[in-house]
Design a protein around this motif. Structure first.
Motif, PDB file in Angstrom:
ATOM      1  N   MET A 107      33.318  26.794  51.373  1.00  0.00           N
ATOM      2  CA  MET A 107      33.197  26.396  52.782  1.00  0.00           C
ATOM      3  C   MET A 107      32.262  27.331  53.532  1.00  0.00           C
ATOM      4  N   SER A 166      44.016  27.657  53.168  1.00  0.00           N
ATOM      5  CA  SER A 166      45.357  27.412  52.637  1.00  0.00           C
ATOM      6  C   SER A 166      45.306  27.072  51.153  1.00  0.00           C
ATOM      7  N   GLU A 167      44.091  27.058  50.586  1.00  0.00           N
ATOM      8  CA  GLU A 167      43.926  26.571  49.228  1.00  0.00           C
ATOM      9  C   GLU A 167      43.661  27.701  48.230  1.00  0.00           C
ATOM     10  N   HIS A 214      37.731  28.110  47.197  1.00  0.00           N
ATOM     11  CA  HIS A 214      37.448  27.059  48.158  1.00  0.00           C
ATOM     12  C   HIS A 214      36.930  27.638  49.473  1.00  0.00           C
ATOM     13  N   ARG A 240      42.250  29.980  66.538  1.00  0.00           N
ATOM     14  CA  ARG A 240      43.033  29.065  65.710  1.00  0.00           C
ATOM     15  C   ARG A 240      44.459  28.893  66.220  1.00  0.00           C
ATOM     16  N   ASN A 286      60.159  27.665  60.636  1.00  0.00           N
ATOM     17  CA  ASN A 286      59.008  28.521  60.935  1.00  0.00           C
ATOM     18  C   ASN A 286      59.133  29.192  62.299  1.00  0.00           C
ATOM     19  N   ARG A 332      55.462  34.473  55.673  1.00  0.00           N
ATOM     20  CA  ARG A 332      54.914  33.712  56.792  1.00  0.00           C
ATOM     21  C   ARG A 332      53.940  34.583  57.579  1.00  0.00           C
ATOM     22  N   CYS A 392      34.658  23.522  59.057  1.00  0.00           N
ATOM     23  CA  CYS A 392      35.872  24.249  58.643  1.00  0.00           C
ATOM     24  C   CYS A 392      37.114  23.855  59.434  1.00  0.00           C
ATOM     25  N   GLY A 393      36.943  23.168  60.556  1.00  0.00           N
ATOM     26  CA  GLY A 393      38.109  22.786  61.350  1.00  0.00           C
ATOM     27  C   GLY A 393      38.957  24.000  61.667  1.00  0.00           C
ATOM     28  N   ALA A 394      40.265  23.854  61.451  1.00  0.00           N
ATOM     29  CA  ALA A 394      41.208  24.916  61.805  1.00  0.00           C
ATOM     30  C   ALA A 394      41.138  26.108  60.865  1.00  0.00           C
ATOM     31  N   PRO A 406      52.332  29.208  57.818  1.00  0.00           N
ATOM     32  CA  PRO A 406      52.169  29.543  56.405  1.00  0.00           C
ATOM     33  C   PRO A 406      51.157  30.683  56.258  1.00  0.00           C
ATOM     34  N   LYS A 429      46.157  31.471  51.905  1.00  0.00           N
ATOM     35  CA  LYS A 429      45.987  31.936  50.519  1.00  0.00           C
ATOM     36  C   LYS A 429      44.809  32.893  50.397  1.00  0.00           C
TER      37      LYS A 429
END
Lengths: 468, 468
Positions: free
Chosen positions: B297, B288-289, B293, B156, B105, B127, B244-246, B215, B218
């Motif tokens: 959130m 990322s999902e 989703h 972030r 990465n 990426r 939600c965090g990051a 990454p 999504k």
């Protein structure tokens, strides 16, 4: 009592100037008990100003000084040499948590705060301080900062460097630089903070810091995957990163031999699989949502990895106890190898994409030159950081093996260098790797480092003999 | 043609030594067209070695040099002074992407690569390179690194500093330091990388870097919340971070007056609410999902915020077009205020917890001294970074207003300082804030900075007059 020590007593109080051999002992021997130095005294200042006063006295009397936190370092960076010329300046009494700001997500702490105390204070405030490493019950944040400590949370949260927003430092001239800013963005000049972080006390002494806090995750889940090769582990890493993003907070590789040693010396710790595999990965997810959601994510990673044939078995911890059990396997590797006998440790990193090749090539080189030596390879694969340790062949004596230490280090570190890696990923240089690093850094880089050392500490009194 | 320029031609080819006024023009005037300098020549080396050769010539002939990337800086950091003594060293031709490693990465790029080119190359490799800012179509990564650029992704992913693993730098003596390491962990000496990052070319010139990739998310979702006060916005931030965090990747505050200006000058851009509110926040989630989703959130954040009375209205973008529409409101604020007339800009940061108090107190001070002045307050609230801009009272002439510029800066920056903030959060010092910063930094800090400058650039040829 010399005039220098008299003045130290006057500056910080006689009770905090230790000269008795018994009082000083714990400060003069390193964590692994491999070296014992000598010192004029161990000094325990109570404030940054007292620390600065001591440094000014060291300047006046030309006394070298060794800053010391929890003295848990692994590279002989926090003990004095054997000359007896130096003083140890211990941060033990600089141990206040000065402030917690849950809206700014910061905590201001003094250098001598024990890491675990900081973790607990954060948790009590409903926040996470994510730095976590084996010595956390003894090490201090000043030492963590001065060595830019790593640990198991780096994949998501970075090294100690990335967890620090501001510093307070006593310069080599004995002035207090107050850079305790709690800002995410500040572009007003040179990055002094990061220059002092990781400098192992050779440019100045950290007395306090502003640390970053994070929301406490709602759930943490752990799983163990079994696979054939380190390259499979890398493929699993890609799958997990794509599916989980920043929720992936741990990714630890362990070879079968590591877990054989754990099983031998700690038979109560058992692998959750009926048969052994060549490699294992411990995954940890931290979820901001719910345990249910974490479970779904983890299941999706494991399902894809199984379908692709990347792993052939997996165990998901279904309780905190099971999760601790899986982490115990990882955490007992160091103890198990110590119980087994002598071993030669390497704290190395390479670009993550080259880990498989590095292990294959270096294992081969070692077997050629030291037939039968046994590899205890484990570590923070997600960061490219391996504890690539070498145990003696089964019937070789520890003494014969240790006689080869320099030659083994040379093979491993030369290979690390060819793969574009680092011979000290998270432990620093101290005195242990100070000479060796000169083989691997360019003259330009060494010269830049010396220029900076000379400029900031022209008398060479700050932790002499370490790093450079 | 002087002997110096003859030698420059010999070193990099005559075609790359510009001395014609028309050819040099774009390199001598700053982005906002507020200052035009003079230069002996504009030099365009094609390799790091050619760059180093030019720096050695500058050393020999004692010619000051101004490193320049896309020349999009806002603090006059990349244009020469009016003496005509300097040369501009442009990185235009150092524009290769040297390598992309999707397993590690990382991407290795030369300093002259345009940010957008790097973003696109990362996306083509599947990426994300998350640095994003208004000038991304023109600015270069060398400039981003030299100014430690911020932008909208800092919440972030951090500033440019946090996105860089390794650097290649031409030192002030004209040597190439190759520190292009692609490692997450490397504790082998002083952090030279972070010393050059943010130094605005005054310690050496960046020629290449190893950047971190992530990454690709999504799904990305955007929402706009309406609220009464900046303190409400902070509460919303806490709710969003906990839930939600990051995944929370954007959190931008905009006052009603900002959006009034946008509505006035860009009537096609419309607020999605029937009635105006004092404050708005633009939230962005990166998941990322899945989009589903992300939606769940975001809904949960908004529901909690509505229930707690933190916001009184919200609009969630249900398509990429709608999401772009919401971001357009944010992105047109600068243009709208420029169309409206002169304004006095401040790029400031304070601890996030103090933002509400800072705005209240500083607005009050400005109204006392400059009655009727209008605040264009917006920015990266999640980072504590505000563009705290001041527009003239409705019937005051631009000229009368601009005459007060120094006095207004003083009020704002003194207040920032009292709140423990920074007078340049993401733009750097350049020549514009070089004098002002001396009021706010301690003598110890200024002295440390000068010591480092003197040590690394003793002839004072690297971008003179900037930063220090």
């Amino acid at each position: 009592m010399t005039e220098f020590l008299e003045q130290c007593r006057a500056a910080i109080g006689a009770a905090h100037v230790l000269t008795d051999a018994a009082d000083m002992a714990a400060h003069l021997t390193d964590w692994r008990r491999r070296f014992t130095g000598q010192a004029q005294a161990v000094l325990k200042p109570g404030t940054p100003e007292e620390t600065a006063a001591l440094v000014r006295l060291c300047n006046r009397f030309r006394v070298p000084l060794v800053p010391q936190g929890g003295n848990t370092g692994l590279v002989l960076g926090s003990v004095p040499d054997r000359s007896g010329a130096a003083v140890v300046v211990s941060t033990t009494r600089l141990n206040r948590i000065r402030a917690i700001d849950t809206v700014n997500n910061t905590m201001t702490v003094e250098a001598g705060c024990v890491l675990q105390t900081i973790q607990n204070a954060a948790a009590e405030a409903g926040r996470l301080f994510p730095l976590s490493l084996a010595a956390e019950g003894s090490c201090t944040i000043g030492g963590n900062l001065s060595t830019n400590a790593g640990g198991t949370g780096v994949l998501r949260y970075g090294n100690t460097r990335e967890l620090c927003l501001g510093l307070e430092v006593v310069t080599a001239q004995g002035q207090v630089w107050s850079g305790l800013r709690g800002l995410r963005k500040d572009n007003t000049g040179y990055d002094l903070r990061d220059l002092f972080i990781g400098a192992e006390g050779t440019l100045g002494g950290v007395t306090a810091a502003v640390l970053r806090l994070f929301p406490l995750p709602k759930a943490q889940l752990t799983a163990l995957g079994a696979m054939k090769t380190p390259d499979d582990a890398l493929t699993l890493l890609s799958i997990a990163q794509a599916r989980c993003g920043a929720a992936l907070t741990g990714f630890e590789l362990m070879s079968d031999f590591c877990l054989q040693l754990v099983g031998k010396h700690f038979p109560q710790l058992r692998l959750p699989f009926p048969e052994a595999s060549p490699q294992y990965v411990l995954l940890e997810l931290s979820d901001s949502e719910s345990e249910e959601h974490a479970n779904l994510m983890l299941e999706s990673v494991i399902t894809e990895a199984l379908e692709q044939g990347v792993i052939h078995d997996a165990a998901v911890a279904s309780s905190i106890a099971q999760s601790k059990g899986l982490w115990s396997l990882r955490e007992h590797i160091s103890l198990a190898q110590a119980t087994e006998g002598k071993n030669i440790k390497h704290d190395i990193s390479v670009p993550i994409s080259r880990i498989g090749d590095f292990i294959r090539v270096t294992d081969g080189l070692l077997q050629q030159q030291f037939p039968g030596c046994r590899m205890v390879t484990f570590g923070h694969l997600g960061d490219g950081n391996l504890h690539y340790n070498v145990s003696p062949p089964e019937h070789q004596s520890d003494e014969a093996f240790i006689a080869d230490q320099a030659a083994i280090n040379q093979v491993v570190h030369d290979s690390v260098h060819r793969f574009g890696g680092s011979i000290s990923a998270e432990h620093g240089l101290g005195t242990l790797k100070r000479d060796e690093i000169r083989q691997y850094k360019s003259d330009v880089e060494l010269s830049l480092m010396k220029t900076i050392k000379q400029a900031l500490d022209p008398l060479g009194l700050m932790n002499p003999g370490k790093v450079l």
